[in-house]
Design an enzyme around this catalytic site. Structure first.
Site, PDB file in Angstrom:
ATOM      1  N   ASN A   1      21.838  20.827 -12.336  1.00  6.38           N
ATOM      2  CA  ASN A   1      22.215  22.233 -12.348  1.00  6.38           C
ATOM      3  C   ASN A   1      20.988  23.094 -12.659  1.00  6.38           C
ATOM      4  O   ASN A   1      20.298  22.851 -13.636  1.00  6.38           O
ATOM      5  CB  ASN A   1      23.256  22.417 -13.462  1.00  6.38           C
ATOM      6  CG  ASN A   1      24.237  23.501 -13.145  1.00  6.38           C
ATOM      7  OD1 ASN A   1      23.922  24.400 -12.359  1.00  6.38           O
ATOM      8  ND2 ASN A   1      25.399  23.424 -13.735  1.00  6.38           N
TER       9      ASN A   1
ATOM     10  N   HIS B   1      20.058  26.441 -14.072  1.00  5.75           N
ATOM     11  CA  HIS B   1      20.836  27.454 -14.797  1.00  5.75           C
ATOM     12  C   HIS B   1      20.277  28.861 -14.621  1.00  5.75           C
ATOM     13  O   HIS B   1      19.070  29.072 -14.633  1.00  5.75           O
ATOM     14  CB  HIS B   1      20.874  27.117 -16.282  1.00  5.75           C
ATOM     15  CG  HIS B   1      21.658  25.869 -16.544  1.00  5.75           C
ATOM     16  ND1 HIS B   1      23.030  25.838 -16.496  1.00  5.75           N
ATOM     17  CD2 HIS B   1      21.264  24.606 -16.823  1.00  5.75           C
ATOM     18  CE1 HIS B   1      23.447  24.617 -16.745  1.00  5.75           C
ATOM     19  NE2 HIS B   1      22.387  23.836 -16.939  1.00  5.75           N
TER      20      HIS B   1
ATOM     21  N   GLN C   1      30.028  18.499 -10.805  1.00  7.68           N
ATOM     22  CA  GLN C   1      30.576  17.167 -10.523  1.00  7.68           C
ATOM     23  C   GLN C   1      31.598  17.227  -9.381  1.00  7.68           C
ATOM     24  O   GLN C   1      31.572  16.405  -8.468  1.00  7.68           O
ATOM     25  CB  GLN C   1      31.274  16.597 -11.779  1.00  7.68           C
ATOM     26  CG  GLN C   1      30.349  16.165 -12.879  1.00  7.68           C
ATOM     27  CD  GLN C   1      29.907  17.318 -13.784  1.00  7.68           C
ATOM     28  OE1 GLN C   1      30.089  18.490 -13.464  1.00  7.68           O
ATOM     29  NE2 GLN C   1      29.284  16.985 -14.908  1.00  7.68           N
TER      30      GLN C   1
ATOM     31  N   THR D   1      -4.709  -4.127   1.772  1.00  6.69           N
ATOM     32  CA  THR D   1      -4.151  -2.764   1.832  1.00  6.69           C
ATOM     33  C   THR D   1      -4.848  -1.959   2.937  1.00  6.69           C
ATOM     34  O   THR D   1      -4.238  -1.121   3.588  1.00  6.69           O
ATOM     35  CB  THR D   1      -4.323  -2.037   0.477  1.00  6.69           C
ATOM     36  OG1 THR D   1      -5.688  -2.088   0.097  1.00  6.69           O
ATOM     37  CG2 THR D   1      -3.467  -2.666  -0.591  1.00  6.69           C
ATOM     38  N   ASP D   2      -6.113  -2.235   3.151  1.00 13.20           N
ATOM     39  CA  ASP D   2      -6.841  -1.542   4.215  1.00 13.20           C
ATOM     40  C   ASP D   2      -6.203  -1.847   5.573  1.00 13.20           C
ATOM     41  O   ASP D   2      -6.036  -0.961   6.419  1.00 13.20           O
ATOM     42  CB  ASP D   2      -8.304  -2.003   4.173  1.00 13.20           C
ATOM     43  CG  ASP D   2      -9.119  -1.281   5.223  1.00 13.20           C
ATOM     44  OD1 ASP D   2      -9.235  -0.040   5.100  1.00 13.20           O
ATOM     45  OD2 ASP D   2      -9.596  -1.931   6.178  1.00 13.20           O
TER      46      ASP D   2
ATOM     47  N   PHE E   1      32.846  27.021 -15.037  1.00 14.73           N
ATOM     48  CA  PHE E   1      32.783  25.797 -15.836  1.00 14.73           C
ATOM     49  C   PHE E   1      33.548  26.088 -17.114  1.00 14.73           C
ATOM     50  O   PHE E   1      33.134  26.923 -17.920  1.00 14.73           O
ATOM     51  CB  PHE E   1      31.319  25.443 -16.138  1.00 14.73           C
ATOM     52  CG  PHE E   1      31.158  24.090 -16.780  1.00 14.73           C
ATOM     53  CD1 PHE E   1      31.718  22.966 -16.196  1.00 14.73           C
ATOM     54  CD2 PHE E   1      30.452  23.936 -17.966  1.00 14.73           C
ATOM     55  CE1 PHE E   1      31.577  21.711 -16.771  1.00 14.73           C
ATOM     56  CE2 PHE E   1      30.301  22.687 -18.547  1.00 14.73           C
ATOM     57  CZ  PHE E   1      30.873  21.574 -17.943  1.00 14.73           C
TER      58      PHE E   1
ATOM     59  N   LYS F   1       0.869  -1.190   0.000  1.00 14.60           N
ATOM     60  CA  LYS F   1       0.000   0.000   0.000  1.00 14.60           C
ATOM     61  C   LYS F   1       0.907   1.241   0.000  1.00 14.60           C
ATOM     62  O   LYS F   1       1.818   1.366   0.830  1.00 14.60           O
ATOM     63  CB  LYS F   1      -0.880  -0.031   1.253  1.00 14.60           C
ATOM     64  CG  LYS F   1      -1.668   1.231   1.509  1.00 14.60           C
ATOM     65  CD  LYS F   1      -2.951   1.260   0.707  1.00 14.60           C
ATOM     66  CE  LYS F   1      -3.725   2.550   0.987  1.00 14.60           C
ATOM     67  NZ  LYS F   1      -4.319   3.106  -0.228  1.00 14.60           N
TER      68      LYS F   1
END
Ligand code: NDP
Length: 586
Positions: free
Chosen positions: A263, A265, A237, A62-63, A164, A16
């Site tokens: 990143n 930008h 990096q 699931t209940d 960079f 669930k």
């Protein structure tokens, strides 16, 4: 759990997801705490019959799982971390249900934070924060445990100390190198603890909450660097690697770290437009810009150049040319300071070196002398071979502010028009090998050489023509010199102020246009720049601003990022009293 069922490979888990539960602890002292968790449960169990025979006797509904989450949360008498709650749930499912061999519990905690009112922590008021604390617990019936914690949506930004450069560059690459940019990212982090069974995990209450806060701090501190000086990031990096290393070194019970750091930008925006009232690009290929204080112009944000970028500046032993060399050298460009007089040139270079600017070389160059241009070009080809920027700055004027003699018209034309033209023609092949994507030629000119100063309609028509050629410009220059010789120059509609100087700059501006057109789309930017009324020896040191101010604007224009630098424009700098400051590069 993979099985062979009726000859088929069979793997199943049931569970669930998205069970939302909130738990409030109301302490006796009136102080409340709250957590809100989004829980996902997966159970691995032997319930093949549910698939093959429609027999649900081994299935946990699931209940039931949803209710279990609520009950288990209610049972927590004391505040606990999301990790501890996940362990409790996983342990519950594997111990209560015989069929369940493994429980996987993933929880995301909603970031409710205590509110502060008048600086005081509120007893029962909370506000939503940003990043989320996450966990994943895998627990086997045998007692084996895998415990992972994490952060979702940790957004960090720094406005400098990031660059960079040096990445793969090919015909598909438009991004310029930079050592100055904004670095921003939204981090998703997870770290795996070394604990292999529930008996080995620390029993200290809220231990994992403390760990979470410490890891978050370590990640952020490594990203930013020390408060004053920061730390330079050569790439996302590299920063990511250092952040992960800090966590692994700083927390011995963490065995592995995973970081995702896309990143975010921030691209520089060119604000110039045809309708912009501050920066106006005129139809006549002229651009004006104004600033009360050039020191308020932003320094170039995208550093596409390096120390291997080579610039030549003519007439640079004093005035605007000298200041252009100084600004460029300060920004890390290798500059060839040229001057017609060796002694004056060497002194200028010495003055710059005394300021620590060692990326400046000297060579003699008299732009009015073709043989000097030839020997300079040979020297440059041998010494550097590759050219990125040429600033044609050298010029003469023999008139005082209110004078208008054409006595030296020939020298003026030779120095201010033919000189830069011959030099440019000689140096053009050296731009071909430039590693920067755009070669730059900036002709330092004057508004006195604007087309509207010309009152002779036929000459105006020639210079305004779309098919204007170098030959046409030379024809106009010769015509002017003939008019000077014959004494008719006053009646022929030439510019009224500083006539010979104005015609020389008119010819230079026209040459800018022709050259820009010839190299359009071929990696060359050719522009003219008028520094405005500047305090130099040419104006007997009268003027609205210093040579240093004018040069700083000139250099910014010459160093505009490749994607922003125009071509074929006439830039006019006006320092106004209104205090306008351009919010864009130009
Ligand atoms: P300066 O007179 O201070 O500097 C001119 C420079 O050019 C000097 O270094 C001079 O050298 C050099 N020069 C002159 N002739 C030659 C030559 N034949 N070969 C090589 N170098 C030469 O003037 P500015 O700094 O004001 O002028 C710089 C540029 O700005 C010029 O193009 C000028 O037209 C332009 N400009 C200036 C304005 C102002 O208000 N100042 C306004 C508009 C434009 P030397 O010392 O040997 O004479």
């Amino acid at each position: 759990m993979a099985n062979k069922i009726e000859g088929l490979s069979f793997e199943q888990r049931h569970g669930k997801q998205r069970v939302r539960v909130a738990r409030v602890w109301r302490n006796n002292d009136g102080r409340h705490s709250i957590v809100e968790w989004n829980v996902g449960i997966s159970l691995l169990s032997d319930c093949v019959n549910a698939y093959t025979r429609g027999d649900n006797s081994d299935i946990v509904a699931t209940d039931t799982m949803k209710n279990t989450v609520c009950v288990k949360a209610k049972e927590c008498k004391e505040e606990l971390s999301v990790e501890e709650f996940a362990v409790r749930l996983a342990k519950h499912f594997t111990s209560l249900y015989q069929q369940v061999t493994t429980a996987i519990v993933k929880i995301v905690e909603k970031p409710w934070e205590r509110a502060y009112v008048d600086g005081q922590p509120h007893e029962h008021g909370f506000k939503l924060g940003s990043e989320k604390h996450t966990t994943e617990v895998i627990f086997e019936k045998s007692g084996a445990l895998w415990l992972t914690s994490g952060i979702e949506g940790l957004s960090l930004l720094k406005t400098t100390q990031s660059g960079f450069e040096g990445f793969i560059r090919d015909k598909y690459t438009a991004l310029p190198d930079t050592r100055e940019r904004i670095l921003a990212t939204e981090i998703t982090a997870s770290w795996k603890y070394q604990y292999e069974s529930i008996f080995s995990i620390p029993q200290k209450s809220m231990y994992f909450n403390e760990r979470y806060l410490s890891v978050k701090k370590a990640l952020a501190d490594t990203f930013y660097g020390p408060p004053k000086e920061g730390v330079y990031s050569p790439s996302v990096q590299s920063t990511l690697f250092h952040m992960a290393k800090t966590v692994l070194k700083g927390f011995p019970d963490i065995a592995a770290v995973q970081l995702k750091m896309p990143n975010i930008h921030f691209l520089p925006v060119n604000l110039s437009s045809k309708d912009n009232t501050i920066v106006k690009v005129m139809e006549s290929k002229e651009a004006t810009f104004s600033s009360h204080s050039p020191s308020l112009f932003p320094t170039p944000t995208t550093r596409w150049w390096s120390k291997d970028t080579v610039a030549i500046v003519t007439g640079a032993n004093k005035g605007i040319g000298f200041a252009v060399v100084k600004w460029m050298a300060e920004l890390g460009v290798t500059v060839i300071l040229t001057a017609r007089d060796k002694e004056r040139g060497c002194k200028a270079v010495e003055a710059l070196r005394a300021q620590g600017l060692h990326n400046v070389a000297f060579s003699c160059l008299d732009v009015s002398d073709p043989s000097s241009i030839k020997s300079f070009t040979l020297w440059f080809k041998k010494s550097y071979a590759v050219l990125d920027i040429l600033v044609n700055n050298a010029a003469v004027s023999f008139n005082d502010i209110n004078e208008n003699s054409v006595e030296h018209a020939e020298t003026v034309m030779k120095t201010n028009f033919y000189g830069p033209k011959l030099l440019t023609d000689a140096l053009l092949p050296m731009f071909l090998h430039s590693t920067s994507s755009i070669g730059r030629i900036l002709n330092v000119s004057s508004r006195l050489g604007s087309l509207n100063k010309l009152r002779n309609p036929s000459t105006k028509q020639v210079l305004e023509s779309e098919t204007l050629s170098e030959k046409d410009i030379e024809g106009v220059a010769s015509l002017f010199l003939e008019d000077v010789k014959s004494g008719r120059w006053k009646s022929q509609g030439w510019p009224k102020v500083w006539t010979d100087y104005a015609v020389s700059k008119l010819a230079l501006n026209s040459y800018t246009r022709v050259l820009a057109k010839r190299y359009e789309g071929r990696g060359m930017s050719v522009n003219s720049f008028c520094p405005g009324f500047t305090q130099t020896s040419m104006t007997r040191f009268k003027g609205d601003h210093t040579a240093d101010d004018a040069a700083s604007v000139c250099v910014r224009l010459a160093l505009l990022p490749p994607e922003e630098i125009p071509t074929g424009k006439f830039f006019l700098w006006v320092s106004t009293s209104s205090g306008n400051v351009i919010p864009s590069k130009l």
